[in-house]
Design a protein around this motif. Structure first.
Motif, PDB file in Angstrom:
ATOM      1  N   GLN A  20       0.844  -1.188   0.000  1.00 24.17           N
ATOM      2  CA  GLN A  20       0.000   0.000   0.000  1.00 24.17           C
ATOM      3  C   GLN A  20       0.877   1.235   0.000  1.00 24.17           C
ATOM      4  O   GLN A  20       1.862   1.317   0.740  1.00 24.17           O
ATOM      5  N   PRO A  41      -3.362   5.828  -0.142  1.00 27.03           N
ATOM      6  CA  PRO A  41      -4.658   5.175  -0.339  1.00 27.03           C
ATOM      7  C   PRO A  41      -4.664   4.132  -1.465  1.00 27.03           C
ATOM      8  O   PRO A  41      -5.697   3.556  -1.771  1.00 27.03           O
ATOM      9  N   TYR A  42      -3.498   3.878  -2.073  1.00 29.12           N
ATOM     10  CA  TYR A  42      -3.433   3.004  -3.244  1.00 29.12           C
ATOM     11  C   TYR A  42      -2.840   1.645  -2.908  1.00 29.12           C
ATOM     12  O   TYR A  42      -1.888   1.541  -2.140  1.00 29.12           O
ATOM     13  N   LEU A  43      -3.375   0.600  -3.534  1.00 30.53           N
ATOM     14  CA  LEU A  43      -2.762  -0.719  -3.499  1.00 30.53           C
ATOM     15  C   LEU A  43      -1.962  -0.866  -4.779  1.00 30.53           C
ATOM     16  O   LEU A  43      -2.456  -0.572  -5.863  1.00 30.53           O
ATOM     17  N   ARG A  80       7.478   1.557  -4.167  1.00 27.41           N
ATOM     18  CA  ARG A  80       7.109   1.441  -2.753  1.00 27.41           C
ATOM     19  C   ARG A  80       7.636   2.585  -1.900  1.00 27.41           C
ATOM     20  O   ARG A  80       6.940   3.089  -1.019  1.00 27.41           O
TER      21      ARG A  80
END
Length: 90
Positions: free
Chosen positions: A37, A40-42, A56
């Motif tokens: 994560q 707010p993003y995967l 990352r």
């Protein structure tokens, strides 16, 4: 070959990926994840573990405004880090 799978029930999103690193002949189990994560993003990635590290750990500038549904600040931060680290060129 990398496998990344995402599924949603329209309330929750689940994403998962394998942990194998391969050069075509040898397979090694990696301790770093291919899914994670960022705010707010995967994010899921394949092919280059260096690119995964850049995705990352590169963070958008604090002044960046994230618009609903827009991953542009994260994408721009990863692109800038890729060029700065020598992973790719413009």
């Amino acid at each position: 070959m990398t496998c990344i799978v995402g599924i949603t029930d329209e309330r929750t999103v689940t994403i998962g990926g394998d942990s194998a690193g391969s050069d075509g002949w040898h397979v090694a189990v990696r301790s770093d994840s291919t899914v994670f994560q960022v705010g707010p993003y995967l994010v899921g990635f394949t092919t280059s573990y260096r690119m995964g590290q850049l995705l990352r750990y590169s963070r958008p500038a604090a002044s960046s405004t994230v618009h609903s549904g827009s991953a542009a600040p994260v994408t721009k931060a990863a692109a800038s880090a890729s060029v700065a680290s020598g992973f790719c060129s413009r």
